[in-house]
Design an enzyme around this catalytic site. Structure first.
Site, PDB file in Angstrom:
ATOM      1  N   HIS A 259      28.357  74.918  25.936  1.00 55.69           N
ATOM      2  CA  HIS A 259      27.270  74.015  25.525  1.00 55.69           C
ATOM      3  C   HIS A 259      27.244  73.810  24.010  1.00 55.69           C
ATOM      4  O   HIS A 259      27.985  74.459  23.261  1.00 55.69           O
ATOM      5  CB  HIS A 259      25.917  74.622  25.922  1.00 55.69           C
ATOM      6  CG  HIS A 259      25.636  74.592  27.380  1.00 55.69           C
ATOM      7  ND1 HIS A 259      24.718  73.759  27.945  1.00 55.69           N
ATOM      8  CD2 HIS A 259      26.172  75.308  28.399  1.00 55.69           C
ATOM      9  CE1 HIS A 259      24.672  73.957  29.256  1.00 55.69           C
ATOM     10  NE2 HIS A 259      25.543  74.890  29.557  1.00 55.69           N
ATOM     11  N   GLU A 335      27.178  78.665  23.144  1.00 55.70           N
ATOM     12  CA  GLU A 335      26.518  77.566  22.425  1.00 55.70           C
ATOM     13  C   GLU A 335      27.172  77.357  21.058  1.00 55.70           C
ATOM     14  O   GLU A 335      27.413  78.311  20.328  1.00 55.70           O
ATOM     15  CB  GLU A 335      25.033  77.884  22.210  1.00 55.70           C
ATOM     16  CG  GLU A 335      24.238  78.074  23.487  1.00 55.70           C
ATOM     17  CD  GLU A 335      23.763  76.764  24.113  1.00 55.70           C
ATOM     18  OE1 GLU A 335      23.965  75.696  23.491  1.00 55.70           O
ATOM     19  OE2 GLU A 335      23.195  76.822  25.222  1.00 55.70           O
TER      20      GLU A 335
HETATM   21 ZN    ZN Z   1      23.395  72.481  26.872  1.00 56.89          ZN
END
Ligand code: ZN
Length: 374
Positions: A259, A335
């Site tokens: 992500h 992330e």
């Molecule tokens: Zn995301």
């Protein structure tokens, strides 16, 4: 001069574009959803003019903290993306820029188009170690592509990588491009060793419809895919239903769900502390993976990240929690920033496709390091 966005991944609404010094724009919401933050548009006919492009009403975007210390990316050739002067004030994001040519693109982050996705899939499929399966169709009729790298066998570990559940987080597919490029490199001893002991399943783009439509966070039906892994419905989130069906066939030993985070200027990993009946040994191994990745890549760190869920309170609709719960996998959400990394900044590009791809490559080193315990 003209502003347009009717192309793969494009998204903007023009309020006013008569005068280069006062261009007013809005970000269109994701279809059937209130999320908005992703933008990608072209400006033509403004070569050499000082332009002020104001994107209005961004304080109500999905992640307003994302605008603080943020610089828009621009490109003349859609290959090389650089940062341009950007000010966030009173709920408006304003770009000041003198385009060097009559054709300039601006975006929230370097786009990863569906056309490039097809190039990536075709290039991978040309490798003899790879098989490609279209495991289903999206609501817009696009293929859900699953790459299998290596031959499945009983004594091999099952490794999954999925990316871009949130389509505006394009750095996730740049990460996958780097990871896959390295994994398929026969001259790389890390990749060769991993493929002797593991089979890899990779979904480089979990959300083709949101990607093509220029969404931030949802699919064609306005569904946030990373909330529906517990009980996915083929009629509204076929992407998740098809992929989870395949996972049920293969099982999972290790998985990264890749992500981008709008607000935090860090690379970090979130684990599955909140799942019921947690396997502490698997959680320890996830922490070990994070420590290894931190040693290998200075761009990655473990100090700053999301708060951990309380015991038993984890949302099983979220992919990482569901994978830990359902498959007892070492399961992590990785992330990356939209901005730049606080500790290893590179202001010219900020966080970038190249840097995301390099972190994708490093993710394999860290996997090799924990493999004996997996
Ligand atoms: Zn995301």
């Amino acid at each position: 001069m003209k502003i347009s966005s009717d192309f793969d991944g494009g998204n903007i609404e023009v309020v006013e574009a008569e005068n280069p010094s006062n261009i007013r724009l809005h970000i269109r919401k994701d279809n059937k959803s209130d999320f908005y933050q992703w933008f990608y548009f072209r400006m033509t006919g403004a070569k050499g003019q000082l332009c002020a492009l104001s994107i209005e009403d961004v304080a109500n975007a999905a992640y307003p903290q994302g605008w603080e210390n943020y610089q828009v990316v621009a490109s003349y050739d859609r290959e090389d993306w650089f940062r341009v002067s950007t000010v966030y004030k009173d709920g408006t994001l304003t770009i000041h820029h003198v385009p060097e040519t009559d054709c300039v693109y601006y975006a929230y982050f370097a786009p990863y188009s569906m056309e490039r996705h097809h190039d990536l899939i075709a290039q991978c499929a040309a490798d003899e170690k790879v098989s490609l399966h279209c495991i289903g169709e999206t609501l817009d009729g696009q293929d859900m592509d699953l790459l299998t790298i290596g031959t499945p066998a009983k004594d091999k570990k099952v490794i999954w990588y999925i990316a871009r559940q949130h389509p505006g987080e394009t750095m996730a597919e740049w990460f996958m491009e780097g990871m896959l490029g390295r994994l398929l490199d026969d001259d790389d001893p890390v990749s060769r060793t991993l493929l002797e002991k593991c089979v890899f399943y990779a979904v480089p783009n979990m959300n083709p419809d949101g990607s093509r439509r220029g969404h931030l966070r949802t699919n064609a039906a306005g569904i946030n895919l990373n909330r529906v892994w517990e009980d996915p419905d083929f009629s509204t989130e076929p992407e998740v239903a098809y992929v989870r069906g395949k996972m049920d066939e293969t099982g999972i030993d290790f998985i990264l769900d890749v992500h981008g985070d709008e607000a935090l200027p860090y690379n970090f990993i979130a684990c599955f502390e909140g799942v019921p009946d947690i396997d502490e040994a698997q959680l320890d191994l996830a922490y070990e993976y994070m420590e290894q990745l931190e040693k290998i890549s200075p761009d990655f760190q473990t100090e700053v990240g999301y708060p951990k869920s309380a015991a038993g309170k984890g949302n099983l609709g979220m992919a990482t929690n569901q994978f830990a719960h359902r498959y007892n996998a070492v399961s992590m959400t990785l992330e990356m920033p939209f901005k730049d990394t606080e500790k290893t900044p590179y202001p010219e590009s900020g966080w970038s496709p190249d840097r995301a791809a390099k972190l994708g490559r490093s993710s394999l080193d860290a996997l090799l390091a924990i493999l004996p315990r997996l």
